[in-house]
Design an enzyme around this catalytic site. Structure first.
Site, PDB file in Angstrom:
ATOM      1  CD  GLU A  45      -9.635  29.489  72.309  1.00 41.15           C
ATOM      2  OE1 GLU A  45      -8.977  28.938  71.395  1.00 41.15           O
ATOM      3  OE2 GLU A  45      -9.910  30.706  72.319  1.00 41.15           O
ATOM      4  CB  SER A  81      -4.368  34.868  68.014  1.00 41.69           C
ATOM      5  OG  SER A  81      -3.092  34.313  68.316  1.00 41.69           O
ATOM      6  CE  LYS A 113      -3.286  25.993  68.132  1.00 41.42           C
ATOM      7  NZ  LYS A 113      -4.585  26.505  67.624  1.00 41.42           N
TER       8      LYS A 113
END
Ligand code: KIV
Length: 272
Positions: A190, A53, A121
């Protein structure tokens, strides 16, 4: 008292599984730079995610796809230098692990060597299982990420809630089991229904961290810039804003401009 005793206990993947076992929720936030990582670590967060992000909140891109491995390594190394206690996880960026497990391992090794982070990740389930297994075989801890996986936004076409239909929910549960069996130490879920996320957290032994996945999971993660209100454009239902730093910073910068233009800054005590 010895220095060793004064040091806070470093969070490891083992500590996270202990937290799950004793029912204590895990607090995870993103950070992308040294200064904010220092604050987040000192505040006591368990896990710091150097999320891709960064592509959105640091670089201003619309999606997470453009950020490169070199850029993620720059952010990761900056964060690690600011952290004493939190476990640091670095996102593997788009294009560095899909479809080629050898390249995935090379990318993960670069992240671990050049950032000194604790884990990586990556997004996806069965499609990336070979990459996950190969990275794990090198002794690198891996966190999974299922549900809304922003690197696949062009496939989904929308950021709406995932796995509402039975077929997608079944695949998500199967993928979560595959990741656990492969040896992942945790999974981010998510933007999926709370009940489904709760079912995964109950069925799996590894910690399940939610973002927009309700309160039946083992921990929560938010993007730091969103929860601090630095970023004003993004306000999904799951986001709780803990501050309005956009307004605070705008006010402070406005005061500075007024002082400079009004000849109030610097004053006699602020010069040599
Ligand atoms: O990149 C990121 O910040 C993330 C979180 C949304 C979990 O992957």
């Amino acid at each position: 008292m010895s220095v060793a005793k004064e040091r806070p206990r470093k969070v490891t993947t083992h500590v996270l599984s202990e937290l799950k076992m004793r029912g204590e929720k895990i607090a995870m936030l993103t950070a992308y730079d040294y200064s904010l990582a220092q604050i987040v670590d000192k505040a006591g967060v368990d896990v710091i995610l150097v999320g891709d992000s960064a592509s959105n909140v640091m670089a201003g891109w619309e999606t997470t796809l453009p950020i490169t491995l070199d850029q993620m390594i720059y952010h990761g190394a900056s964060v690690v230098r600011g952290v004493n206690r939190s476990l640091v996880v670095v996102d593997m960026p788009f294009g560095t692990y899909q479809g080629n497990s050898k390249e995935a391992l090379t990318s993960a090794i670069r992240i671990m060597k050049e950032t000194a982070a604790d884990a990586v990740k990556l997004e996806g389930g069965s499609e990336v299982l070979e990459s996950v297994e190969r990275i794990l075989s090198a002794g690198i801890p891996v966190m999974g990420h299922l549900g809304l996986t922003p690197q696949s936004i062009h496939k989904f076409g929308t950021y709406t809630v995932r796995a509402k239909q039975e077929e997608e929910a079944k695949k998500l549960i199967a993928d979560a089991h595959l990741l656990e069996e492969a040896g992942c130490f945790g999974i981010v879920l998510e933007k999926i229904p709370a009940g489904l996320a709760g079912q995964v957290a109950k069925e799996l032994k590894i910690p399940i961290i939610g973002i927009g996945a309700g309160n039946q999971v083992d921990g929560q993660v938010l993007v730091l810039h969103d929860m601090l209100g630095i970023n004003q454009e993004f306000s999904p239902r799951f986001l709780r804003r803990y501050h309005n730093l956009f307004a605070e910073i705008t006010g402070a910068v406005g005061n500075y401009i007024d002082d400079v233009k009004g000849l109030d800054f610097p004053n006699d005590r602020e010069q040599y």
